[in-house]
Design an enzyme around this catalytic site. Structure first.
Site, mmCIF file in Angstrom:
data_model
loop_
_atom_site.group_PDB
_atom_site.id
_atom_site.type_symbol
_atom_site.label_atom_id
_atom_site.label_comp_id
_atom_site.label_asym_id
_atom_site.label_seq_id
_atom_site.Cartn_x
_atom_site.Cartn_y
_atom_site.Cartn_z
ATOM 1 N N SER A 84 31.802 44.687 41.064
ATOM 2 C CA SER A 84 30.602 43.782 40.450
ATOM 3 C C SER A 84 29.776 45.315 39.788
ATOM 4 O O SER A 84 28.248 44.695 40.501
ATOM 5 C CB SER A 84 29.873 43.191 41.410
ATOM 6 O OG SER A 84 30.703 42.053 42.059
ATOM 7 N N LYS B 152 27.580 45.061 37.066
ATOM 8 C CA LYS B 152 26.427 44.072 36.853
ATOM 9 C C LYS B 152 25.028 44.421 36.457
ATOM 10 O O LYS B 152 24.142 43.889 36.187
ATOM 11 C CB LYS B 152 27.084 42.983 37.754
ATOM 12 C CG LYS B 152 28.283 41.870 38.182
ATOM 13 C CD LYS B 152 27.408 41.189 38.894
ATOM 14 C CE LYS B 152 29.271 40.243 39.053
ATOM 15 N NZ LYS B 152 29.663 39.986 40.183
ATOM 16 N N TYR C 23 35.041 41.135 30.492
ATOM 17 C CA TYR C 23 34.123 41.021 32.335
ATOM 18 C C TYR C 23 35.084 41.557 32.834
ATOM 19 O O TYR C 23 35.217 42.341 33.136
ATOM 20 C CB TYR C 23 33.784 39.625 32.563
ATOM 21 C CG TYR C 23 33.872 39.520 34.449
ATOM 22 C CD1 TYR C 23 32.417 39.878 34.661
ATOM 23 C CD2 TYR C 23 34.176 38.595 34.426
ATOM 24 C CE1 TYR C 23 32.131 39.765 35.862
ATOM 25 C CE2 TYR C 23 34.278 38.874 36.100
ATOM 26 C CZ TYR C 23 32.849 39.606 36.672
ATOM 27 O OH TYR C 23 32.358 39.369 37.872
ATOM 28 N N TYR D 280 25.073 40.278 48.091
ATOM 29 C CA TYR D 280 25.993 39.020 47.773
ATOM 30 C C TYR D 280 25.155 38.400 48.774
ATOM 31 O O TYR D 280 23.406 38.947 48.802
ATOM 32 C CB TYR D 280 27.463 39.561 48.378
ATOM 33 C CG TYR D 280 28.239 40.162 47.999
ATOM 34 C CD1 TYR D 280 28.627 40.222 46.482
ATOM 35 C CD2 TYR D 280 29.449 41.533 47.719
ATOM 36 C CE1 TYR D 280 29.876 40.465 45.592
ATOM 37 C CE2 TYR D 280 29.622 42.395 46.901
ATOM 38 C CZ TYR D 280 29.873 42.050 46.316
ATOM 39 O OH TYR D 280 30.887 42.789 45.347
ATOM 40 N N VAL E 93 33.500 44.591 45.077
ATOM 41 C CA VAL E 93 35.206 44.296 46.250
ATOM 42 C C VAL E 93 35.409 45.836 45.875
ATOM 43 O O VAL E 93 37.040 45.695 46.949
ATOM 44 C CB VAL E 93 35.423 43.264 45.909
ATOM 45 C CG1 VAL E 93 34.987 42.176 46.435
ATOM 46 C CG2 VAL E 93 35.727 42.902 44.751
HETATM 47 N N1 GLU Z 1 36.385 41.248 39.430
HETATM 48 C C1 GLU Z 1 35.881 41.013 40.792
HETATM 49 C C2 GLU Z 1 35.370 39.363 40.480
HETATM 50 O O1 GLU Z 1 35.222 38.688 39.600
HETATM 51 C C3 GLU Z 1 34.339 41.242 41.252
HETATM 52 C C4 GLU Z 1 33.523 40.954 42.260
HETATM 53 C C5 GLU Z 1 32.929 41.414 42.876
HETATM 54 O O2 GLU Z 1 33.432 42.742 42.855
HETATM 55 O O3 GLU Z 1 32.007 40.911 43.594
HETATM 56 O O4 GLU Z 1 35.841 38.306 41.515
#
Ligand code: GLU
Length: 310
Positions: free
Chosen positions: A66, A69, A194, A246, A264
């Protein structure tokens, strides 16, 4: 602060927080991530007074997950401008896990998602310019490389394939966005981009470099060119501050008080406006998906260096 004092402070922070690496758990939703070494721990700081200090496992590569992002948001902003971005994707904290969104029985609306949750990031991939999703992705990778000042950033193929093979929840989110008319096109192509984006590998030092540009409102004082627009850097910092950690973002604001994004894979990228960029890596996560030792390290650094913006 003198460079040797900063190095010493980072070492102390690493020593004091390393026991937290034994208290969390590494992400296991895909087998590839479960292979991470839970005790790895690194901290890197790049500060405006010219210091680049790294302690611990700062050379260790992990997938950004993430942490990509904010860069997806940035590129969408640079490509299409704030109005287009803000009308597709809101900016309010959802208070929910990264793979959920707020929706009512009647309608899913832009204001229910934000760029730091999966649904928002998937939606923003569609705004990135490029004739194909391969081209959109390579423009994203190129921006990540420029911000990190590291032309060798690349995709971890086995994590990417594993994300793609198992990412049904993300598929559900993408098709939901399409069902409500928020995005169009071939969802498998959007998702492929993605999944690749989440699988870009970086180090704590790479994250510190990216955060350093955000902390300097879009430019890197060590490099001549402006990297991104100032108002776009401000938007990314603000969105990270509101929802980058989060559903632990409120608590993080209180304990640490700086814009940050976690993933994560165990990375945290933190930008201290006008002062420094920080990258941490430790793959043992708390229940919300944030690196446990990383958050404690940032809390300690914030306390010792007076970093909170609040
Ligand atoms: N590839 C993970 C997902 O989309 C990213 C999650 C993350 O790092 O929050 O579930």
């Amino acid at each position: 602060m003198k460079n040797e004092n900063l190095k010493q402070l980072l070492q102390e922070t690493l020593d004091k927080c390393s026991h937290y690496t034994r208290e969390g758990t590494v992400a296991s939703y895909i087998p590839e991530l479960a292979k991470a070494a839970p005790n790895d721990f690194g901290i890197c700081v790049i500060s405006n007074d010219g210091a680049v200090e790294c302690v611990g496992d700062c050379e260790k590569k992990f997938t950004m997950q993430s942490v990509i992002k904010p860069i997806i948001l940035l590129l969408a902003l640079e490509d299409r401008g704030a109005e287009a971005v803000n009308s597709l994707c809101g900016m309010e904290a959802t208070g929910k896990p990264f793979d959920a969104f707020n929706y009512s029985d009647r309608a899913l609306q832009s204001e229910h998602i934000n760029p730091m949750i999966n649904a928002g990031a998937i939606a923003l991939c569609t705004l990135i310019k490029g004739d194909s999703y391969d081209e959109k992705f390579s423009r994203l990778l190129d921006l990540a490389r420029r911000l990190a000042n590291n032309p060798s950033l690349d995709v971890d193929e086995s994590v990417y394939l594993s994300e793609k093979a198992t990412g049904n929840k993300n598929r559900a989110l993408a098709y939901m966005l399409k069902a409500y008319g928020m995005i169009g096109g071939d969802m498998e192509e959007v998702l492929d981009m993605y999944f690749k984006a989440c699988s870009i590998q970086a180090t704590a030092q790479d994250l510190a470099s990216i955060a350093f540009v955000l902390a300097n409102h879009g430019s890197d004082p060590r490099r001549a060119e402006r990297m991104i627009r100032e108002d776009h850097a401000r938007q990314v910092n603000a969105v990270m501050a509101i929802c980058g950690m989060y559903d632990g973002s409120g608590e993080f604001a209180l304990r640490v008080g700086i814009p940050a994004k976690s993933g994560v894979g165990g990375g945290i990228m933190a930008s201290v406006p006008g002062r420094m960029g920080i990258g941490t890596y430790s793959p043992s996560l708390d229940k919300k998906g944030n690196s446990l030792a990383g958050v404690y390290a940032l809390e300690l650094l914030s306390e010792r260096l007076g970093l909170s913006v609040y």
